[in-house]
Design a protein around this motif. Structure first.
Motif, PDB file in Angstrom:
ATOM      1  N   GLU A  61      46.110  46.845  38.615  1.00 44.72           N
ATOM      2  CA  GLU A  61      46.969  46.156  37.643  1.00 44.72           C
ATOM      3  C   GLU A  61      46.686  46.566  36.200  1.00 44.72           C
ATOM      4  O   GLU A  61      46.818  45.771  35.277  1.00 44.72           O
ATOM      5  CB  GLU A  61      46.856  44.635  37.788  1.00 44.72           C
ATOM      6  CG  GLU A  61      47.321  44.110  39.121  1.00 44.72           C
ATOM      7  CD  GLU A  61      48.777  44.449  39.440  1.00 44.72           C
ATOM      8  OE1 GLU A  61      49.623  44.458  38.526  1.00 44.72           O
ATOM      9  OE2 GLU A  61      49.060  44.730  40.621  1.00 44.72           O
ATOM     10  N   GLY A  62      46.230  47.818  36.007  1.00 41.16           N
ATOM     11  CA  GLY A  62      46.018  48.324  34.661  1.00 41.16           C
ATOM     12  C   GLY A  62      44.703  47.947  34.018  1.00 41.16           C
ATOM     13  O   GLY A  62      44.534  48.104  32.810  1.00 41.16           O
ATOM     14  N   VAL A  63      43.734  47.464  34.822  1.00 40.98           N
ATOM     15  CA  VAL A  63      42.468  46.966  34.291  1.00 40.98           C
ATOM     16  C   VAL A  63      41.291  47.760  34.863  1.00 40.98           C
ATOM     17  O   VAL A  63      41.265  48.059  36.059  1.00 40.98           O
ATOM     18  CB  VAL A  63      42.275  45.472  34.634  1.00 40.98           C
ATOM     19  CG1 VAL A  63      40.940  44.953  34.125  1.00 40.98           C
ATOM     20  CG2 VAL A  63      43.421  44.634  34.073  1.00 40.98           C
ATOM     21  N   ALA A  64      40.314  48.069  34.006  1.00 42.38           N
ATOM     22  CA  ALA A  64      39.060  48.683  34.445  1.00 42.38           C
ATOM     23  C   ALA A  64      37.900  47.983  33.741  1.00 42.38           C
ATOM     24  O   ALA A  64      38.038  47.532  32.602  1.00 42.38           O
ATOM     25  CB  ALA A  64      39.040  50.172  34.138  1.00 42.38           C
ATOM     26  N   ILE A  65      36.778  47.903  34.446  1.00 37.12           N
ATOM     27  CA  ILE A  65      35.584  47.278  33.879  1.00 37.12           C
ATOM     28  C   ILE A  65      34.403  48.247  34.009  1.00 37.12           C
ATOM     29  O   ILE A  65      33.513  48.056  34.842  1.00 37.12           O
ATOM     30  CB  ILE A  65      35.242  45.937  34.575  1.00 37.12           C
ATOM     31  CG1 ILE A  65      36.447  45.009  34.598  1.00 37.12           C
ATOM     32  CG2 ILE A  65      34.072  45.261  33.869  1.00 37.12           C
ATOM     33  CD1 ILE A  65      36.217  43.706  35.353  1.00 37.12           C
ATOM     34  N   PRO A  66      34.391  49.309  33.201  1.00 39.94           N
ATOM     35  CA  PRO A  66      33.218  50.182  33.240  1.00 39.94           C
ATOM     36  C   PRO A  66      31.997  49.411  32.754  1.00 39.94           C
ATOM     37  O   PRO A  66      32.076  48.668  31.770  1.00 39.94           O
ATOM     38  CB  PRO A  66      33.585  51.329  32.306  1.00 39.94           C
ATOM     39  CG  PRO A  66      34.770  50.880  31.534  1.00 39.94           C
ATOM     40  CD  PRO A  66      35.393  49.743  32.248  1.00 39.94           C
ATOM     41  N   PRO A  92      42.256  51.023  42.805  1.00 38.42           N
ATOM     42  CA  PRO A  92      42.708  50.875  44.189  1.00 38.42           C
ATOM     43  C   PRO A  92      44.231  50.895  44.352  1.00 38.42           C
ATOM     44  O   PRO A  92      44.730  51.352  45.374  1.00 38.42           O
ATOM     45  CB  PRO A  92      42.150  49.528  44.626  1.00 38.42           C
ATOM     46  CG  PRO A  92      41.191  49.105  43.593  1.00 38.42           C
ATOM     47  CD  PRO A  92      41.411  49.924  42.370  1.00 38.42           C
ATOM     48  N   ASP A  93      44.957  50.424  43.341  1.00 42.56           N
ATOM     49  CA  ASP A  93      46.422  50.408  43.445  1.00 42.56           C
ATOM     50  C   ASP A  93      47.051  51.703  42.929  1.00 42.56           C
ATOM     51  O   ASP A  93      48.272  51.854  42.928  1.00 42.56           O
ATOM     52  CB  ASP A  93      47.014  49.197  42.723  1.00 42.56           C
ATOM     53  CG  ASP A  93      46.748  49.184  41.227  1.00 42.56           C
ATOM     54  OD1 ASP A  93      46.133  50.139  40.695  1.00 42.56           O
ATOM     55  OD2 ASP A  93      47.151  48.201  40.578  1.00 42.56           O
ATOM     56  N   GLY A  94      46.207  52.637  42.464  1.00 42.37           N
ATOM     57  CA  GLY A  94      46.698  53.919  41.983  1.00 42.37           C
ATOM     58  C   GLY A  94      47.322  53.883  40.599  1.00 42.37           C
ATOM     59  O   GLY A  94      47.732  54.912  40.073  1.00 42.37           O
ATOM     60  N   LYS A  95      47.410  52.706  39.994  1.00 37.81           N
ATOM     61  CA  LYS A  95      48.019  52.584  38.662  1.00 37.81           C
ATOM     62  C   LYS A  95      47.032  52.998  37.572  1.00 37.81           C
ATOM     63  O   LYS A  95      45.834  52.741  37.684  1.00 37.81           O
ATOM     64  CB  LYS A  95      48.452  51.136  38.402  1.00 37.81           C
ATOM     65  CG  LYS A  95      49.574  50.665  39.292  1.00 37.81           C
ATOM     66  CD  LYS A  95      49.932  49.221  38.965  1.00 37.81           C
ATOM     67  CE  LYS A  95      51.047  48.712  39.865  1.00 37.81           C
ATOM     68  NZ  LYS A  95      51.357  47.296  39.591  1.00 37.81           N
ATOM     69  N   PRO A  96      47.543  53.616  36.493  1.00 35.22           N
ATOM     70  CA  PRO A  96      46.663  53.934  35.362  1.00 35.22           C
ATOM     71  C   PRO A  96      46.266  52.639  34.648  1.00 35.22           C
ATOM     72  O   PRO A  96      46.902  51.603  34.837  1.00 35.22           O
ATOM     73  CB  PRO A  96      47.531  54.817  34.470  1.00 35.22           C
ATOM     74  CG  PRO A  96      48.935  54.458  34.825  1.00 35.22           C
ATOM     75  CD  PRO A  96      48.925  54.031  36.262  1.00 35.22           C
ATOM     76  N   PHE A 124      41.128  38.766  34.029  1.00 32.37           N
ATOM     77  CA  PHE A 124      42.075  39.873  33.964  1.00 32.37           C
ATOM     78  C   PHE A 124      42.940  40.001  35.217  1.00 32.37           C
ATOM     79  O   PHE A 124      43.886  40.784  35.228  1.00 32.37           O
ATOM     80  CB  PHE A 124      41.358  41.176  33.619  1.00 32.37           C
ATOM     81  CG  PHE A 124      41.052  41.274  32.157  1.00 32.37           C
ATOM     82  CD1 PHE A 124      41.936  41.881  31.288  1.00 32.37           C
ATOM     83  CD2 PHE A 124      39.895  40.705  31.630  1.00 32.37           C
ATOM     84  CE1 PHE A 124      41.677  41.932  29.921  1.00 32.37           C
ATOM     85  CE2 PHE A 124      39.622  40.750  30.270  1.00 32.37           C
ATOM     86  CZ  PHE A 124      40.520  41.371  29.420  1.00 32.37           C
ATOM     87  N   ALA A 125      42.668  39.224  36.229  1.00 28.40           N
ATOM     88  CA  ALA A 125      43.551  39.173  37.404  1.00 28.40           C
ATOM     89  C   ALA A 125      44.789  38.336  37.120  1.00 28.40           C
ATOM     90  O   ALA A 125      45.792  38.432  37.818  1.00 28.40           O
ATOM     91  CB  ALA A 125      42.797  38.596  38.611  1.00 28.40           C
ATOM     92  N   ASP A 126      44.738  37.541  36.075  1.00 28.38           N
ATOM     93  CA  ASP A 126      45.838  36.657  35.705  1.00 28.38           C
ATOM     94  C   ASP A 126      46.908  37.448  34.949  1.00 28.38           C
ATOM     95  O   ASP A 126      46.698  37.869  33.811  1.00 28.38           O
ATOM     96  CB  ASP A 126      45.278  35.522  34.842  1.00 28.38           C
ATOM     97  CG  ASP A 126      46.304  34.473  34.501  1.00 28.38           C
ATOM     98  OD1 ASP A 126      47.363  34.825  33.928  1.00 28.38           O
ATOM     99  OD2 ASP A 126      46.041  33.291  34.777  1.00 28.38           O
ATOM    100  N   SER A 127      48.053  37.651  35.574  1.00 27.41           N
ATOM    101  CA  SER A 127      49.102  38.484  34.967  1.00 27.41           C
ATOM    102  C   SER A 127      49.638  37.877  33.667  1.00 27.41           C
ATOM    103  O   SER A 127      49.963  38.605  32.731  1.00 27.41           O
ATOM    104  CB  SER A 127      50.240  38.728  35.954  1.00 27.41           C
ATOM    105  OG  SER A 127      50.838  37.514  36.332  1.00 27.41           O
ATOM    106  N   LYS A 128      49.736  36.565  33.594  1.00 27.57           N
ATOM    107  CA  LYS A 128      50.206  35.905  32.370  1.00 27.57           C
ATOM    108  C   LYS A 128      49.222  36.156  31.214  1.00 27.57           C
ATOM    109  O   LYS A 128      49.628  36.411  30.087  1.00 27.57           O
ATOM    110  CB  LYS A 128      50.395  34.403  32.620  1.00 27.57           C
ATOM    111  CG  LYS A 128      50.985  33.660  31.458  1.00 27.57           C
ATOM    112  CD  LYS A 128      52.448  33.970  31.301  1.00 27.57           C
ATOM    113  CE  LYS A 128      53.055  33.044  30.268  1.00 27.57           C
ATOM    114  NZ  LYS A 128      54.271  33.562  29.706  1.00 27.57           N
ATOM    115  N   PHE A 129      47.928  36.067  31.533  1.00 26.91           N
ATOM    116  CA  PHE A 129      46.901  36.343  30.518  1.00 26.91           C
ATOM    117  C   PHE A 129      47.051  37.769  29.993  1.00 26.91           C
ATOM    118  O   PHE A 129      47.062  38.000  28.778  1.00 26.91           O
ATOM    119  CB  PHE A 129      45.493  36.142  31.097  1.00 26.91           C
ATOM    120  CG  PHE A 129      44.404  36.589  30.172  1.00 26.91           C
ATOM    121  CD1 PHE A 129      43.961  35.783  29.137  1.00 26.91           C
ATOM    122  CD2 PHE A 129      43.823  37.852  30.315  1.00 26.91           C
ATOM    123  CE1 PHE A 129      42.964  36.205  28.267  1.00 26.91           C
ATOM    124  CE2 PHE A 129      42.831  38.285  29.451  1.00 26.91           C
ATOM    125  CZ  PHE A 129      42.407  37.460  28.436  1.00 26.91           C
TER     126      PHE A 129
END
Length: 151
Positions: A61-66, A92-96, A124-129
């Motif tokens: 969903e466009g999120v990364a946590i390095p 995992p979803d292939g999205k940038p 960050f899993a919350d789409s509204k956030f």
């Protein structure tokens, strides 16, 4: 107060960062943390790259946590970067990704490190956030949104 907002300072919230890939991203993070906090640019890049080799820190969903354990670090540091253009991150979803939350912890990390990872994933899993976050134009707005996230 959330664990994230405890360690995320406005000067570590960077909006509209222009990078083309992970290597450039990690270099920018390293330079920023060296300039703002006196951390070793090389140690940061090495730590983040080593962790990424173990498996992508892209959540989807466009999120990364390095994140990385950093030798000589005395306290946890968190940074948020919103990229101008999303970059590939082997999520995992292939999205940038365009939302990057960097978590740097001392070599002898505590349980708090795991709480921060879990909290970050939840927020960050919350789409509204995420949608509201993308409308923020200033670092202080981002910090305020994270502080006020309803648990």
């Amino acid at each position: 107060m959330s664990h994230i907002s405890k360690y995320l300072w406005p000067e570590d919230i960077l909006l509209d960062v222009d990078v083309a890939n992970k290597t450039q991203l990690f270099n920018d993070i390293g330079r920023h943390m060296e300039r703002e906090h006196g951390m070793s640019h090389e140690w940061l890049i090495a730590g983040l790259s080593r962790r990424e080799q173990l498996g992508s820190t892209g959540l989807g969903e466009g999120v990364a946590i390095p994140h990385a354990r950093i030798e000589g670090l005395s306290q946890i540091h968190i940074a948020y970067l919103r990229l101008k253009t999303p970059i590939p991150f082997d999520a995992p979803d292939g999205k940038p990704v365009s939302d990057i939350i960097v978590i740097l912890v001392p070599k002898q990390a505590t349980e708090e490190h795991l709480q921060i990872l879990a909290e970050t994933t939840q927020i960050f899993a919350d789409s509204k956030f995420r949608e509201n976050l993308h409308s923020c134009q200033h670092a202080i707005e981002v910090k305020s949104m994270i502080e006020s996230f309803a648990w």
